[in-house]
Design an enzyme around this catalytic site. Structure first.
Site, PDB file in Angstrom:
ATOM      1  N   HIS A  93      -1.179  10.053   1.293  1.00 52.25           N
ATOM      2  CA  HIS A  93      -1.764  10.453   2.271  1.00 52.25           C
ATOM      3  C   HIS A  93       0.211  10.371   2.974  1.00 52.25           C
ATOM      4  CE1 HIS A  93      -1.247   6.050   4.606  1.00 52.25           C
ATOM      5  NE2 HIS A  93      -0.504   6.886   4.881  1.00 52.25           N
ATOM      6  N   ASP A 124      -5.463   6.176  -2.962  1.00 48.78           N
ATOM      7  CA  ASP A 124      -4.670   6.620  -1.936  1.00 48.78           C
ATOM      8  C   ASP A 124      -3.081   6.572  -2.271  1.00 48.78           C
ATOM      9  OD1 ASP A 124      -2.945   7.527   0.022  1.00 48.78           O
ATOM     10  OD2 ASP A 124      -3.756   6.067   1.663  1.00 48.78           O
ATOM     11  N   SER A 206       3.254   3.446   6.294  1.00 45.33           N
ATOM     12  CA  SER A 206       2.952   3.771   4.783  1.00 45.33           C
ATOM     13  C   SER A 206       3.429   3.881   3.306  1.00 45.33           C
ATOM     14  CB  SER A 206       1.598   5.340   4.802  1.00 45.33           C
ATOM     15  OG  SER A 206       0.837   4.682   5.516  1.00 45.33           O
TER      16      SER A 206
END
Length: 358
Positions: A93, A124, A206
């Site tokens: 993402h 992911d 992230s």
């Protein structure tokens, strides 16, 4: 930031911890002596504090040069240097739909052009490659299967674009299953075996590193929780990371083969979507297509059927179905509750296949 439904029995929702936009108190119980009288609270000695500070400083000095900032046209996140050839592991993402991006080292210097090698949206995870890898320092990955609840960890990344930031906390829990949203910019992944940590994880973290005090990467920070009762504000100390063993395995396959050849994830062999009843409630997963020769096909599941449970666990949404499957393995047999288009119901046994990655 995108809120997502968690696979946890809590009032919290989750949000992706990247990308960021481009640049109560309680009484503490007393400790009793063997005779039952309260003992004075012992304060840490200067030596123990100094030793812990030194450990933090050493880990940060050794690991931070392996952490990068990844910038796309729509946002930024973090990444970890995988090898001297210029491969960097991050969250899918963070990359989103971009095929090209820029990478900036935590130690400074001009941005370097990079390109996407491959994304594994189901988990992911993604690998990108820097065009000019000179000076990149690969991180050391640890064995996430040996983690213990209570272990001290540091989260390293670029929260809110603040390059090379570090937060500390502990491993709060292990083996969580959490799901992301399936919407623009999010792959809708279900993460099995996630590490829960109290180390602060914010937008931009992230794809960065969750590190133990030996300086080994043991997780990839990916999600953070928010509390709807606080107007969607952050729920302090509840973040989730992909285990390093999972991340390293997927990344190694991508580097070696250019794709994921073994997802280690179970699948029914269907394509589906969440079915909503007339009163607005999610009631199951409608089967749109059945893959020929799959376990679902052999069990007699057909397009138009609605899957309502796996091994007695209700599956009212695609996310809940993915979470149920995440606890199983390819080759396992599962009891699948099905509602047929004529209104009849049945429970069929499906031999699970491996989740396809193409």
């Amino acid at each position: 930031m995108r809120r997502i439904a968690a696979g946890l029995a809590t009032a919290f929702v989750l949000l992706l911890a990247g990308c960021a936009p481009p640049p109560t108190s309680s009484a503490t119980p007393s400790t009793a002596t063997p005779h039952g009288s309260p003992s004075p609270t012992a304060s840490p000695s200067p030596l123990s504090l100094h030793s812990l500070e030194s450990a933090y400083e050493d880990v940060i000095a050794n690991v931070l040069p392996s952490i990068v900032q990844i910038t796309t046209k729509v946002g930024l996140g973090s990444g970890i240097v995988l090898d001297t050839a210029g491969h960097i592991i991050t969250n899918a993402h963070v990359v989103g739909q971009a095929s090209k991006m820029e990478v900036t080292l935590a130690t400074g210097g001009p941005p370097r052009p990079a390109r996407l090698v491959k994304s594994f949206n189901a988990g992911d995870l993604a690998v990108i490659k820097v065009d000019h890898p000179n000076g990149l320092r690969p991180a050391r990955f640890g064995d996430s299967s040996k983690l213990r609840v209570g272990q001290i960890v540091l989260a390293m990344g670029n929260p809110l674009g603040l390059s090379g930031s570090v937060t500390n906390g502990i491993v709060s829990a292990l083996g969580r299953t959490v799901s992301e949203p399936q919407e623009a910019g999010s792959p809708g992944a279900t993460i099995a075996g996630a590490i829960q940590t109290s180390a602060a994880i914010n937008p931009g973290n992230s794809g960065g590193a969750l590190v133990d005090l030996s300086g080994s990467v043991i997780g990839i920070p990916t999600l953070a929780a928010t509390d709807p009762e606080l107007g969607g504000g952050a729920a302090p100390g509840i973040g989730f990371a992909i285990p390093s063993n999972t991340a390293r395995d997927i990344a190694t396959q991508i580097v070696k083969y250019g794709k994921v050849t073994n997802s280690h994830r179970a699948a029914l062999g269907i394509q589906g979507s969440t079915v909503i009843s007339v009163d607005g409630q999610s009631i199951g997963v409608g089967v749109i297509r059945v893959e020929p020769g799959s376990g679902a096909d052999k069990a007699g599941i057909e397009a138009g059927d609605v899957i309502v449970s796996i091994n007695g666990r209700n599956t009212p949404t695609m996310a809940s179905l993915a979470e149920a499957l995440a606890t199983l393995r390819p080759g396992d047999q599962a009891k699948v509750g099905v509602q047929h288009s004529d209104g009849t119901t049945a429970t069929v046994t499906v031999t699970l296949s491996q989740l396809r990655t193409d």
